[in-house]
Design a protein around this motif. Structure first.
Motif, PDB file in Angstrom:
ATOM      1  N   ARG A   1      -9.602  -0.238  -8.021  1.00 54.05           N
ATOM      2  CA  ARG A   1      -8.397  -1.052  -7.831  1.00 54.05           C
ATOM      3  C   ARG A   1      -8.859  -2.450  -7.446  1.00 54.05           C
ATOM      4  O   ARG A   1      -9.401  -2.668  -6.361  1.00 54.05           O
ATOM      5  CB  ARG A   1      -7.505  -0.411  -6.757  1.00 54.05           C
ATOM      6  CG  ARG A   1      -6.813   0.847  -7.280  1.00 54.05           C
ATOM      7  CD  ARG A   1      -6.172   1.684  -6.189  1.00 54.05           C
ATOM      8  NE  ARG A   1      -5.434   0.928  -5.210  1.00 54.05           N
ATOM      9  CZ  ARG A   1      -4.170   0.478  -5.391  1.00 54.05           C
ATOM     10  NH1 ARG A   1      -3.535   0.734  -6.528  1.00 54.05           N
ATOM     11  NH2 ARG A   1      -3.558  -0.198  -4.445  1.00 54.05           N
TER      12      ARG A   1
ATOM     13  N   PRO B   1       0.835  -1.216   0.000  1.00 58.46           N
ATOM     14  CA  PRO B   1       0.000   0.000   0.000  1.00 58.46           C
ATOM     15  C   PRO B   1       0.855   1.246   0.000  1.00 58.46           C
ATOM     16  O   PRO B   1       1.897   1.308   0.648  1.00 58.46           O
ATOM     17  CB  PRO B   1      -0.809  -0.127   1.294  1.00 58.46           C
ATOM     18  CG  PRO B   1      -0.041  -1.069   2.150  1.00 58.46           C
ATOM     19  CD  PRO B   1       0.662  -2.002   1.226  1.00 58.46           C
ATOM     20  N   LYS B   2       0.424   2.231  -0.760  1.00 57.89           N
ATOM     21  CA  LYS B   2       1.153   3.484  -0.856  1.00 57.89           C
ATOM     22  C   LYS B   2       0.632   4.457   0.187  1.00 57.89           C
ATOM     23  O   LYS B   2      -0.440   4.314   0.740  1.00 57.89           O
ATOM     24  CB  LYS B   2       0.995   4.102  -2.258  1.00 57.89           C
ATOM     25  CG  LYS B   2       1.374   3.175  -3.394  1.00 57.89           C
ATOM     26  CD  LYS B   2       2.857   2.882  -3.391  1.00 57.89           C
ATOM     27  CE  LYS B   2       3.279   2.154  -4.661  1.00 57.89           C
ATOM     28  NZ  LYS B   2       2.754   0.791  -4.759  1.00 57.89           N
ATOM     29  N   LYS B   3       1.413   5.489   0.429  1.00 58.56           N
ATOM     30  CA  LYS B   3       0.975   6.574   1.300  1.00 58.56           C
ATOM     31  C   LYS B   3       0.594   7.742   0.404  1.00 58.56           C
ATOM     32  O   LYS B   3       1.284   8.043  -0.557  1.00 58.56           O
ATOM     33  CB  LYS B   3       2.104   6.982   2.239  1.00 58.56           C
ATOM     34  CG  LYS B   3       1.685   8.006   3.290  1.00 58.56           C
ATOM     35  CD  LYS B   3       2.821   8.312   4.230  1.00 58.56           C
ATOM     36  CE  LYS B   3       2.365   9.308   5.288  1.00 58.56           C
ATOM     37  NZ  LYS B   3       3.447   9.662   6.224  1.00 58.56           N
TER      38      LYS B   3
ATOM     39  N   GLN C   1      -7.021   4.099   4.005  1.00 56.19           N
ATOM     40  CA  GLN C   1      -6.024   3.460   4.848  1.00 56.19           C
ATOM     41  C   GLN C   1      -6.135   1.952   4.689  1.00 56.19           C
ATOM     42  O   GLN C   1      -7.216   1.424   4.419  1.00 56.19           O
ATOM     43  CB  GLN C   1      -6.220   3.841   6.318  1.00 56.19           C
ATOM     44  CG  GLN C   1      -6.005   5.314   6.586  1.00 56.19           C
ATOM     45  CD  GLN C   1      -4.560   5.727   6.346  1.00 56.19           C
ATOM     46  OE1 GLN C   1      -3.636   5.023   6.685  1.00 56.19           O
ATOM     47  NE2 GLN C   1      -4.373   6.895   5.752  1.00 56.19           N
ATOM     48  N   TYR C   2      -5.018   1.284   4.901  1.00 54.68           N
ATOM     49  CA  TYR C   2      -5.035  -0.171   4.875  1.00 54.68           C
ATOM     50  C   TYR C   2      -5.912  -0.685   6.013  1.00 54.68           C
ATOM     51  O   TYR C   2      -5.828  -0.225   7.146  1.00 54.68           O
ATOM     52  CB  TYR C   2      -3.609  -0.714   5.017  1.00 54.68           C
ATOM     53  CG  TYR C   2      -3.543  -1.996   5.794  1.00 54.68           C
ATOM     54  CD1 TYR C   2      -3.921  -3.190   5.210  1.00 54.68           C
ATOM     55  CD2 TYR C   2      -3.167  -1.997   7.129  1.00 54.68           C
ATOM     56  CE1 TYR C   2      -3.905  -4.357   5.929  1.00 54.68           C
ATOM     57  CE2 TYR C   2      -3.144  -3.152   7.857  1.00 54.68           C
ATOM     58  CZ  TYR C   2      -3.525  -4.334   7.259  1.00 54.68           C
ATOM     59  OH  TYR C   2      -3.521  -5.487   7.973  1.00 54.68           O
TER      60      TYR C   2
ATOM     61  N   TYR D   1      -7.590  -2.352   0.577  1.00 59.93           N
ATOM     62  CA  TYR D   1      -7.243  -0.984   0.929  1.00 59.93           C
ATOM     63  C   TYR D   1      -7.140  -0.189  -0.368  1.00 59.93           C
ATOM     64  O   TYR D   1      -6.943  -0.745  -1.443  1.00 59.93           O
ATOM     65  CB  TYR D   1      -5.912  -0.919   1.681  1.00 59.93           C
ATOM     66  CG  TYR D   1      -4.783  -1.654   0.994  1.00 59.93           C
ATOM     67  CD1 TYR D   1      -4.024  -1.037   0.012  1.00 59.93           C
ATOM     68  CD2 TYR D   1      -4.509  -2.985   1.300  1.00 59.93           C
ATOM     69  CE1 TYR D   1      -3.011  -1.712  -0.643  1.00 59.93           C
ATOM     70  CE2 TYR D   1      -3.491  -3.666   0.645  1.00 59.93           C
ATOM     71  CZ  TYR D   1      -2.748  -3.029  -0.315  1.00 59.93           C
ATOM     72  OH  TYR D   1      -1.752  -3.708  -0.974  1.00 59.93           O
ATOM     73  N   ASP D   2      -7.313   1.119  -0.296  1.00 61.45           N
ATOM     74  CA  ASP D   2      -7.197   1.985  -1.484  1.00 61.45           C
ATOM     75  C   ASP D   2      -8.036   1.439  -2.643  1.00 61.45           C
ATOM     76  O   ASP D   2      -7.535   1.188  -3.732  1.00 61.45           O
ATOM     77  CB  ASP D   2      -5.736   2.097  -1.921  1.00 61.45           C
ATOM     78  CG  ASP D   2      -4.848   2.737  -0.878  1.00 61.45           C
ATOM     79  OD1 ASP D   2      -5.388   3.403   0.001  1.00 61.45           O
ATOM     80  OD2 ASP D   2      -3.624   2.546  -0.945  1.00 61.45           O
TER      81      ASP D   2
ATOM     82  N   LYS E   1      -9.627  -4.362  -3.899  1.00 62.12           N
ATOM     83  CA  LYS E   1      -8.512  -4.479  -2.966  1.00 62.12           C
ATOM     84  C   LYS E   1      -8.997  -4.152  -1.561  1.00 62.12           C
ATOM     85  O   LYS E   1      -9.926  -3.370  -1.383  1.00 62.12           O
ATOM     86  CB  LYS E   1      -7.368  -3.537  -3.357  1.00 62.12           C
ATOM     87  CG  LYS E   1      -6.611  -3.980  -4.599  1.00 62.12           C
ATOM     88  CD  LYS E   1      -5.308  -3.215  -4.755  1.00 62.12           C
ATOM     89  CE  LYS E   1      -4.214  -3.782  -3.893  1.00 62.12           C
ATOM     90  NZ  LYS E   1      -3.818  -5.149  -4.245  1.00 62.12           N
TER      91      LYS E   1
ATOM     92  N   ARG F   1      -2.705   8.204  -0.927  1.00 61.15           N
ATOM     93  CA  ARG F   1      -3.870   7.991  -1.787  1.00 61.15           C
ATOM     94  C   ARG F   1      -5.121   8.499  -1.053  1.00 61.15           C
ATOM     95  O   ARG F   1      -6.008   7.728  -0.689  1.00 61.15           O
ATOM     96  CB  ARG F   1      -4.040   6.509  -2.123  1.00 61.15           C
ATOM     97  CG  ARG F   1      -2.931   5.929  -2.963  1.00 61.15           C
ATOM     98  CD  ARG F   1      -3.272   4.484  -3.290  1.00 61.15           C
ATOM     99  NE  ARG F   1      -2.152   3.801  -3.911  1.00 61.15           N
ATOM    100  CZ  ARG F   1      -1.906   3.778  -5.208  1.00 61.15           C
ATOM    101  NH1 ARG F   1      -2.681   4.424  -6.028  1.00 61.15           N
ATOM    102  NH2 ARG F   1      -0.881   3.116  -5.689  1.00 61.15           N
TER     103      ARG F   1
ATOM    104  N   ASN G   1       1.194   2.995   6.284  1.00 64.35           N
ATOM    105  CA  ASN G   1       0.329   1.915   5.797  1.00 64.35           C
ATOM    106  C   ASN G   1       1.064   0.584   5.767  1.00 64.35           C
ATOM    107  O   ASN G   1       0.543  -0.444   6.185  1.00 64.35           O
ATOM    108  CB  ASN G   1      -0.203   2.257   4.402  1.00 64.35           C
ATOM    109  CG  ASN G   1      -1.627   2.777   4.447  1.00 64.35           C
ATOM    110  OD1 ASN G   1      -2.290   2.703   5.476  1.00 64.35           O
ATOM    111  ND2 ASN G   1      -2.095   3.304   3.339  1.00 64.35           N
TER     112      ASN G   1
END
Length: 1010
Positions: A708, A423-425, A431-432, A852-853, A850, A427, A482
């Motif tokens: 996603r 997971p990226k920060k 949050q995850y 998260y995000d 997904k 977005r 995340n």
């Protein structure tokens, strides 16, 4: 045998060949292939590198590796070696021409009957400083100070700096106490002697080190002057007359005096120094209030590589992306630090700045060649010197495994294999959440390193625990909140929401680190999550981190209440509490004593002095070798300092000496090779200037969002399940992607082999159970709570059959590898497709979002690139540029989309994050199509078609799989969900005929319901 001469690495069982209490008399020889087992009976000269074991496979990355080292890159640090020889002669002459006070201190430090003997490297650092200050001019060595002044005039024109380079764990804090004692006692003995002072400003990179350096205060109960016998007992009281201030560099940042809006400040400032912010003088008075009106201050810079003035006319290559952001952040921190010292110099007067650091090198982005040694370094005790003297643990890194995939061992270059699947920060607010699902390489690395940790822990249980020592510690360094939270939940456990809203605690996957036992969270966590950067700055924690650390904070507050019934726990800030826990990891009787695993959101603080760290895992990028050494350095402090009799064989015969037993630290995910210095790396010629590609706020109307998707499922009506296995159902397990055996090797010393043999002992029934449960939860869950538990017995029986009939194990692998989440998901996909194949009823294809995000957007695009770019139109694209992998077709495609009236908005899918999951050869991968366009296909601006555009070249099996998945799975599934608008997919064979191809498709779609 020399390394590499016969194609095999040299084996050196005992790396400790010197006593820590004497000048090193021996070193291992290096040749063009690396370290050899040949012992040279002389001290190693100070040189331009610090070696670490090389990977067996040649790295194709641009990062330098130890295998790239050749003899012509090793040059001596000539000034350090010249000074070292002059100091040696003076030492052998019994220290003539010094003050009586200094002579008494040297006698105290060298006394062989001391309760705890000082290391030679600590005494040599002090000898060097004493020689330069008290002796050098008398022996015609004026050149030392002259050159130091020249170096400082070039880099630090307002300051006189002298640096001592000492490996992490070799005792820099003790040297700082020795400097304070030397100066203070000499000044008190002769107040007129201008060479000395009794006023000290100690500057650190963070509050953690500031707290630890309280041992430099004579009034502290644990002070080093008494504890390490730095000062004769009759002089201890004299040290209380010294003025010693310890601060972190953050205090040099000028504070706001009055709150006001930006516009008000801008209007009132009118080119003058802001009335709303402290002046330089006010800042210095605030920071140095405890020093009163003292002048000629001595500054002690701990971890001094953070303090430098960037050279504007540097010839280093331009940085882009994350490297540029990190360099800018480092530069701002360094600017605050050195500007603060310059202000203290102007307002109060600074006599000398003593720098202490394990890595006094200029970093990438400083304007100097990366790895350039600070030229004002006067003494050097390197990592390899510390290893050969037994002062530090020996880091072992992966050098080989049985995966044989990629240029380096899987767990050495871990980040480049997993970064796209984490997971990226940034977005938005997403949050995850939910079950932690790690990339298989990360899960494999955690499991492999944990299995080795478990052996260390069981040994501690059997032996060291009885003596009151704390357990060994495993640290994990992650790149953002995340990722840290996901890894933390996997390791320590997480909270699951059941039907009806009830919460249940799910144990972590690594038993010794789990914070959940018996369905409840433990009062004393085995694993903690820290953001060391936030905690160490002294600022308040972010709301994001405070939220995910809430349980941890409450648990430690309860622990404090039980330990200290009368203490008002609510008065302690959350930041202070977590800092206390982090600082006391590995310390008996303290809050952190039982912590076995630390998951860090950012780099663990330098100076964090837990000496029980035995295992380190890096889950982040390491842009420089300095960062590699810094994180590895967190595990280098020894656990035992009990000397034993040692014996080695040398060309001159056997030698006996007093030394420490060898201790090791196991390291994964840190591509540590060596630290070059002072021109050891040839810079690449400068390339084209980077282009900053970003989403433009003023073009928010052109934003494109997209789902996603993790995979696909069918809404099956059947209440009893069967399966029909085909060729596509088969799965072959091999070590291609995931090693089952890893060789961890130090530069010198014993190799360790890490295996997953313990995993092999799990029952196959457990594997079938996990696969069946994943199918049920992943494919038969209509909404958050509506599962179909009555299907589980059928799925369990089908999973057993599949394991028996369809799984092949190669390369000594075993079916229990399917317990890893990603492998388990692959198995679940295959079994589920066999179930779908056997169901003859109606099927509705749906996407699996997904965890998260779930929604991606163009609004988070921001990166630098040196690739060709095409500037986009204001009314067509949210993102400023189209990035090309070639010189023409992407640009032509973008031009076509901008000229078509039917295309309302578009974006090139480069670092946007839109992907389509597909499977080829049994392996799940991600496909990134070229463009997304909002197209008006006749239904008006309120119902635009989301068109995925792929410009295709040659076709192969993998491209066929990508296109087929996009057309037959992704687009139908997303359209059936009805949540993310209408989608379609088109292949463009010729970008110069793209408009005609798109219009022909739109014409066809007008007759077909999408």
């Amino acid at each position: 045998m020399n390394a590499g001469k016969a194609g095999q690495p040299v084996v050196i069982e005992n790396p400790v060949i010197n006593s820590p209490f004497e000048e090193p008399r021996r070193h291992f020889e290096f040749d063009d292939d690396g370290i050899t087992d040949q012992i040279i009976s002389a001290r190693r000269p100070s040189s331009y590198f610090i070696p670490i074991a090389k990977p067996r496979k040649k790295s194709s990355d641009t990062q330098q590796t130890f295998e790239d080292w050749t003899a012509d890159r090793i040059e001596e640090n000539k000034n350090v070696n010249r000074i070292r020889q002059r100091v040696k002669l003076w030492r052998e002459g019994k220290y003539p021409d010094i003050t009586r006070t200094t002579a008494r201190l040297l006698e105290q430090w060298n006394n062989p009957d001391r309760h705890r003997r000082l290391f030679f490297c600590q005494i040599e650092a002090m000898e060097t400083l004493i020689y330069i200050t008290e002796v050098a001019r008398k022996y015609g060595d004026n050149w030392i100070e002259n050159e130091l002044r020249q170096f400082n005039d070039d880099a630090n024109p307002q300051l006189f700096r002298i640096a001592c380079k000492m490996a992490t764990g070799s005792g820099k804090t003790a040297v700082m106490s020795m400097i304070i004692a030397w100066h203070t006692l000499n000044k008190l003995a002769n107040p007129q002697d201008a060479r000395f002072t009794d006023t000290f400003l100690v500057v650190t990179p963070g509050i953690t080190i500031k707290d630890r350096l309280r041992v430099l205060l004579p009034g502290d109960p644990q002070n080093y002057y008494k504890g390490l016998e730095v000062v004769p007992s009759d002089l201890l009281n004299e040290l209380g007359k010294a003025k010693i201030l310890i601060t972190n560099y953050h205090t040099f940042l000028r504070r706001e005096k009055i709150a006001a809006g930006k516009l008000t400040k801008a209007i009132l400032k009118e080119g003058e120094e802001s009335a709303f912010t402290e002046s330089e003088g006010e800042m210095v008075r605030r920071v140095c209030r405890e020093l009163g009106n003292k002048k000629n201050i001595i500054v002690l810079n701990d971890e001094a590589h953070h303090c430098y003035r960037r050279r504007a006319a540097g010839d280093e290559p331009k940085l882009i992306g994350d490297e540029r952001k990190e360099a800018e952040k480092r530069e701002e921190e360094a600017r605050i630090w050195i500007s603060g010292l310059e202000a203290v110099k102007r307002k109060m007067g600074i006599k000398t700045v003593y720098d202490l650091s394990a890595t006094p090198f200029f970093l990438r982005g400083s304007g100097y060649s990366e790895g350039t040694l600070f030229p004002w370094v006067v003494s050097d005790f390197s990592l390899i010197d510390a290893i050969e003297s037994g002062i530090v643990k020996v880091p072992r890194v992966p050098v080989a495994d049985n995966a044989m995939e990629g240029p380096a061992p899987t767990y050495r270059d871990l980040w480049i294999r997993i970064r796209e699947d984490l997971p990226k920060k940034g977005r938005g607010s997403a949050q995850y959440t939910g079950e932690p699902r790690l990339p298989v390489e990360l899960e494999g690395a955690l499991t492999s390193l944990y299995k080795n940790y478990e052996k260390s822990y069981r040994l501690w249980e059997r032996t060291a625990q009885a003596s009151g020592t704390t357990p060994p510690v495993f640290i994990i360094v992650c790149n953002n909140t995340n990722v840290s939270k996901m890894v933390f939940d996997y390791v320590a456990g997480w909270e699951k929401t059941l039907e009806g809203g009830a919460l249940v605690a799910v144990p972590g996957k690594l038993d010794l680190f789990s914070n959940v036992q018996g369905g409840h969270f433990l009062d004393r966590p085995n694993t903690i999550l820290v953001d060391s950067e936030q905690i160490d700055s002294g600022e308040a924690m972010s709301d994001e981190f405070r939220k995910i650390a809430a349980r941890e904070i409450d648990e430690f507050k309860e622990d404090l209440r039980q330990r200290f019934p009368g203490r008002d726990v609510e008065e302690i800030t959350d930041e202070d509490l977590l800092r206390e826990v982090m600082n006391t990891v590995g310390k008996a009787g303290k809050l952190g004593e039982q912590v076995k695993c630390v998951v860090s959101v950012s780099m663990l603080t330098e100076g964090w002095d837990a000496n029980t760290v035995t295992h380190i895992l890096g889950v982040r990028a390491f842009g420089t070798q300095l960062l590699c050494e810094q994180v590895v350095g967190r595990g280098l402090r020894r656990m035992s300092y009990a000397p034993v009799a040692s014996r080695i064989d040398t060309p001159q015969g056997p030698v006996e000496f007093e030394a420490f037993d060898t201790e090791y630290a196991e390291v994964y995910g840190v591509p540590f090779s060596f630290i070059p210095a002072s021109g050891a790396i040839k810079e690449k010629p400068p390339g084209p200037p980077p282009t900053h590609v970003r989403a433009l706020e003023e073009r928010i109307a052109c934003e494109i969002t997209f789902p996603r998707i993790d995979g696909y499922r069918y809404d099956l009506p059947a209440e009893r399940l069967t399966a029909r296995f085909t060729e596509k159902s088969h799965l072959a397990l091999s070590t291609r992607d995931l090693p089952t055996s890893v060789e961890n090797r130090p530069i010198v010393g014993q190799t360790s082999i890490h295996t997953l043999d313990d995993l092999k002992n799990e029952r196959e029934q457990k594997v079938a159970f996990h696969i069946a449960r994943r199918i049920l939860e992943h494919y038969f869950q209509k909404d958050e709570y509506a599962k179909k538990p009555w299907l589980f017995p059928d799925l369990l029986e089908i999973s057993r059959r599949w394991l028996s009939e369809c799984v092949t194990c190669k390369d000594g692998t075993f079916k229990q590898l399917l317990l890893f989440v990603e492998h388990c998901q692959t198995a679940a996909d295959k079994v589920y497709r066999a179930v779908v194949e056997a169901d003859s009823g109606p099927k509705r294809l749906l996407p699996i979002p997904k965890p998260y995000d779930t929604i991606g957007s163009t609004r988070y695009v921001s990166f630098d690139t040196v690739k060709p770019t095409f500037k986009t139109r204001d009314d067509k694209s949210h993102v400023s540029h189209v990035v090309g992998d070639t010189e023409n077709w992407e640009q032509k495609m973008a031009q076509t989309l901008e000229e078509m009236d039917e295309v309302v908005h578009y974006v090139k899918n480069h670092n946007v994050g839109f992907f389509i999951p597909y499977t080829v050869d049994g392996r799940q991968r991600s496909y990134y199509p070229d463009f997304i366009a909002h197209v008006d296909d006749g239904r008006g601006k309120d119902d635009l078609l989301n068109l995925i555009v792929e410009v295709s070249g040659a076709r192969d099996k993998e491209k066929e799989a990508k296109v087929d998945t996009a057309k037959t799975l992704w687009v139908p599934a997303v359209n059936n969900a009805g949540t993310w608008g209408r989608w379609a997919y088109i292949e463009i064979g010729d970008p110069w005929d793209a408009a005609g191809t798109i219009r022909a498709m739109l014409s066809k779609l007008g007759k077909i319901k999408v």
